[in-house]
Design a protein around this motif. Sequence first.
Motif, PDB file in Angstrom:
ATOM      1  N   PRO A   5      52.169  29.266  22.938  1.00  0.00           N
ATOM      2  CA  PRO A   5      51.116  28.519  23.937  1.00  0.00           C
ATOM      3  C   PRO A   5      51.663  29.097  25.323  1.00  0.00           C
ATOM      4  O   PRO A   5      53.112  29.255  25.643  1.00  0.00           O
ATOM      5  N   GLY A   6      50.811  29.034  26.294  1.00  0.00           N
ATOM      6  CA  GLY A   6      50.751  29.098  27.753  1.00  0.00           C
ATOM      7  C   GLY A   6      49.833  29.355  28.580  1.00  0.00           C
ATOM      8  O   GLY A   6      48.610  29.042  28.072  1.00  0.00           O
ATOM      9  N   VAL A   7      49.899  29.448  29.750  1.00  0.00           N
ATOM     10  CA  VAL A   7      48.761  29.629  30.627  1.00  0.00           C
ATOM     11  C   VAL A   7      48.081  30.735  30.771  1.00  0.00           C
ATOM     12  O   VAL A   7      48.739  31.988  31.167  1.00  0.00           O
ATOM     13  N   GLN A   8      46.751  30.788  30.231  1.00  0.00           N
ATOM     14  CA  GLN A   8      46.173  32.171  29.934  1.00  0.00           C
ATOM     15  C   GLN A   8      45.562  32.547  31.405  1.00  0.00           C
ATOM     16  O   GLN A   8      45.724  33.952  31.625  1.00  0.00           O
ATOM     17  N   HIS A   9      45.128  31.905  32.070  1.00  0.00           N
ATOM     18  CA  HIS A   9      44.524  32.268  33.587  1.00  0.00           C
ATOM     19  C   HIS A   9      44.473  31.123  34.271  1.00  0.00           C
ATOM     20  O   HIS A   9      44.406  29.768  34.003  1.00  0.00           O
ATOM     21  N   LEU A  10      44.681  31.657  35.781  1.00  0.00           N
ATOM     22  CA  LEU A  10      44.469  30.705  36.882  1.00  0.00           C
ATOM     23  C   LEU A  10      42.847  30.959  37.583  1.00  0.00           C
ATOM     24  O   LEU A  10      42.767  32.017  37.929  1.00  0.00           O
ATOM     25  N   ALA A  11      42.075  30.055  37.639  1.00  0.00           N
ATOM     26  CA  ALA A  11      40.923  30.128  38.335  1.00  0.00           C
ATOM     27  C   ALA A  11      40.933  29.817  39.730  1.00  0.00           C
ATOM     28  O   ALA A  11      41.186  28.642  40.049  1.00  0.00           O
ATOM     29  N   LEU A  12      40.658  30.852  40.587  1.00  0.00           N
ATOM     30  CA  LEU A  12      40.752  30.643  42.171  1.00  0.00           C
ATOM     31  C   LEU A  12      39.505  30.519  42.857  1.00  0.00           C
ATOM     32  O   LEU A  12      38.460  31.505  42.634  1.00  0.00           O
ATOM     33  N   LEU A  13      39.281  29.306  43.404  1.00  0.00           N
ATOM     34  CA  LEU A  13      37.971  28.889  43.933  1.00  0.00           C
ATOM     35  C   LEU A  13      37.560  29.967  45.461  1.00  0.00           C
ATOM     36  O   LEU A  13      38.601  29.766  46.469  1.00  0.00           O
ATOM     37  N   VAL A  14      36.478  30.616  45.372  1.00  0.00           N
ATOM     38  CA  VAL A  14      36.181  31.190  46.714  1.00  0.00           C
ATOM     39  C   VAL A  14      34.809  30.702  46.946  1.00  0.00           C
ATOM     40  O   VAL A  14      33.807  30.028  46.409  1.00  0.00           O
ATOM     41  N   ASP A  15      34.209  30.962  48.378  1.00  0.00           N
ATOM     42  CA  ASP A  15      33.059  30.641  48.875  1.00  0.00           C
ATOM     43  C   ASP A  15      32.186  31.577  48.624  1.00  0.00           C
ATOM     44  O   ASP A  15      30.921  31.389  48.604  1.00  0.00           O
ATOM     45  N   ASP A  16      32.486  32.927  48.560  1.00  0.00           N
ATOM     46  CA  ASP A  16      31.500  34.232  48.482  1.00  0.00           C
ATOM     47  C   ASP A  16      32.289  35.229  47.599  1.00  0.00           C
ATOM     48  O   ASP A  16      33.191  35.968  48.056  1.00  0.00           O
ATOM     49  N   ILE A  17      31.866  35.098  46.578  1.00  0.00           N
ATOM     50  CA  ILE A  17      32.466  36.003  45.230  1.00  0.00           C
ATOM     51  C   ILE A  17      32.302  37.281  45.358  1.00  0.00           C
ATOM     52  O   ILE A  17      32.880  38.255  45.037  1.00  0.00           O
ATOM     53  N   VAL A  18      30.926  37.646  45.817  1.00  0.00           N
ATOM     54  CA  VAL A  18      30.623  39.159  45.665  1.00  0.00           C
ATOM     55  C   VAL A  18      31.482  39.837  46.746  1.00  0.00           C
ATOM     56  O   VAL A  18      32.133  40.716  46.635  1.00  0.00           O
ATOM     57  N   ALA A  19      31.798  39.105  48.025  1.00  0.00           N
ATOM     58  CA  ALA A  19      32.576  39.846  48.854  1.00  0.00           C
ATOM     59  C   ALA A  19      34.005  39.838  48.647  1.00  0.00           C
ATOM     60  O   ALA A  19      34.714  40.664  48.694  1.00  0.00           O
ATOM     61  N   ALA A  20      34.461  38.595  47.698  1.00  0.00           N
ATOM     62  CA  ALA A  20      35.781  38.387  47.455  1.00  0.00           C
ATOM     63  C   ALA A  20      36.241  39.664  46.237  1.00  0.00           C
ATOM     64  O   ALA A  20      37.327  40.310  46.319  1.00  0.00           O
ATOM     65  N   VAL A  21      35.273  39.841  45.484  1.00  0.00           N
ATOM     66  CA  VAL A  21      35.290  40.844  44.346  1.00  0.00           C
ATOM     67  C   VAL A  21      35.420  42.308  45.120  1.00  0.00           C
ATOM     68  O   VAL A  21      36.262  43.076  44.601  1.00  0.00           O
ATOM     69  N   SER A  22      34.545  42.536  46.053  1.00  0.00           N
ATOM     70  CA  SER A  22      34.474  43.751  46.599  1.00  0.00           C
ATOM     71  C   SER A  22      35.721  44.315  47.146  1.00  0.00           C
ATOM     72  O   SER A  22      36.292  45.282  47.098  1.00  0.00           O
ATOM     73  N   GLU A  23      36.251  43.169  48.061  1.00  0.00           N
ATOM     74  CA  GLU A  23      37.507  43.334  48.730  1.00  0.00           C
ATOM     75  C   GLU A  23      38.552  43.603  47.965  1.00  0.00           C
ATOM     76  O   GLU A  23      39.559  44.510  48.085  1.00  0.00           O
ATOM     77  N   ALA A  24      38.906  42.778  46.835  1.00  0.00           N
ATOM     78  CA  ALA A  24      40.017  43.032  45.862  1.00  0.00           C
ATOM     79  C   ALA A  24      39.759  44.144  45.171  1.00  0.00           C
ATOM     80  O   ALA A  24      41.038  44.870  44.866  1.00  0.00           O
ATOM     81  N   THR A  25      38.682  44.554  44.887  1.00  0.00           N
ATOM     82  CA  THR A  25      38.644  45.929  44.248  1.00  0.00           C
ATOM     83  C   THR A  25      39.080  46.959  44.845  1.00  0.00           C
ATOM     84  O   THR A  25      39.680  47.678  44.575  1.00  0.00           O
ATOM     85  N   ASP A  26      38.640  46.991  46.333  1.00  0.00           N
ATOM     86  CA  ASP A  26      39.031  47.932  47.220  1.00  0.00           C
ATOM     87  C   ASP A  26      40.723  48.123  47.306  1.00  0.00           C
ATOM     88  O   ASP A  26      41.167  49.211  47.604  1.00  0.00           O
ATOM     89  N   ARG A  27      41.139  46.919  47.226  1.00  0.00           N
ATOM     90  CA  ARG A  27      42.611  46.757  47.361  1.00  0.00           C
ATOM     91  C   ARG A  27      43.453  46.907  45.946  1.00  0.00           C
ATOM     92  O   ARG A  27      44.555  46.619  46.002  1.00  0.00           O
ATOM     93  N   GLY A  28      42.747  47.137  44.995  1.00  0.00           N
ATOM     94  CA  GLY A  28      43.329  47.383  43.758  1.00  0.00           C
ATOM     95  C   GLY A  28      43.406  46.845  42.474  1.00  0.00           C
ATOM     96  O   GLY A  28      44.154  47.030  41.597  1.00  0.00           O
ATOM     97  N   VAL A  29      42.547  45.476  42.698  1.00  0.00           N
ATOM     98  CA  VAL A  29      42.475  44.657  41.556  1.00  0.00           C
ATOM     99  C   VAL A  29      41.735  45.264  40.653  1.00  0.00           C
ATOM    100  O   VAL A  29      40.426  45.822  40.964  1.00  0.00           O
ATOM    101  N   ALA A  30      41.942  45.058  39.350  1.00  0.00           N
ATOM    102  CA  ALA A  30      41.218  45.796  38.108  1.00  0.00           C
ATOM    103  C   ALA A  30      40.642  44.427  37.640  1.00  0.00           C
ATOM    104  O   ALA A  30      41.414  43.485  36.942  1.00  0.00           O
ATOM    105  N   PHE A  31      38.997  44.387  37.487  1.00  0.00           N
ATOM    106  CA  PHE A  31      38.350  43.347  37.093  1.00  0.00           C
ATOM    107  C   PHE A  31      37.842  43.764  35.657  1.00  0.00           C
ATOM    108  O   PHE A  31      37.382  44.951  35.401  1.00  0.00           O
TER     109      PHE A  31
END
Length: 337
Positions: free
Chosen positions: A224-250
């Motif tokens: 058993p363990g922590v599978q994931h941490l869910a992070l609350l944002v106000d604008d997910i489209v902008a957050a995903v776009s920016e994180a993708t540009d910074r190297g986060v793989a979704f």
Amino acid sequence: MAARQIAFIELYVSEPKIAVDYLGDALGFTRVAESADDESRSILLRQGRLQMVVTAGAEAARFLDAHGDGVADIAFGCDDVTAARARAVGAGAVDLGTVRGSPVVGSFGPVRHTLVPASAEVLLPGGRTWTPLVDDSAPEQRIRLLDHVAICLEAGTLEQYADFYTDAFGLDRYSSEFIDVGGSSMDSIVVRSSSDDITFTLVAPGSATGSGQLNAFLHRNGGPGVQHLALLVDDIVAAVSEATDRGVAFLQTPGTYYEALADRFPDRSAMIESLRATNVLADRDEWGYLLQLFTRSPYPRNTLFYELIQRRGARGFGSANIRALYEAVERDRLIAG
């Protein structure tokens, strides 16, 4: 005696610079302070109300050998620390003594809970000598708080741990659900503090012998363990776009998912196109809708990963997306075959 808030999350990692850069440069956390002693070196990062401590060194070695990179401590802010420890131990928690001046109790697998006084302020974790850091590299911050912690448990133990968190820390049962798709099943119970500042989504495979994603996680994580941490944002489209540009793989979403999504959201055609462009998922319940997307695990053993989530009234956790994604993948498979 109840737990009121999550004071900080501590990760044990094998490559601290890579882990800190991922949280800081890619996900937008600010490096706040560092601490070092003979056993470990820790970096404290902060975004919104969420504090993450990244620790490496001898202190973390046994955990890393057994489980890989992941969450080692979910620190609870409590009204009365002494009473909280007594209540938790009375409910079956293992008393791990006093660490860095605070009582610590065991919970699921190797994960522990450090108990600290609840506070309206965001405070540095106690018991360490912190040296402030100046961080001019953090990008625009999108994360407001920790929406929930998804905890993967072994098959047949879900009720046990739901009862444990109710009895030990005063969390209330919020919802439960069983999902069976493609021969792989998932059982879940959500427990939440009365303050709404602690939400645990407890999940377990329907069978100990299955081949689903939860069984695979338990194997990789050594239990058993922590599978994931869910992070609350106000604008997910902008957050995903920016994180993708910074190297986060979704995770990638099949195109057929969005074809079905148009039937589920007939009044949201413009929104669906922006979701398709960023692979974001959508779900709705009687209170509203939510948008979410999961990262790939950035850690060597493919253990812990992250979720970005935006809520517009919805109180659920996107369970309909599990079935919708499975059906979309099946449609793609049938078309290709």
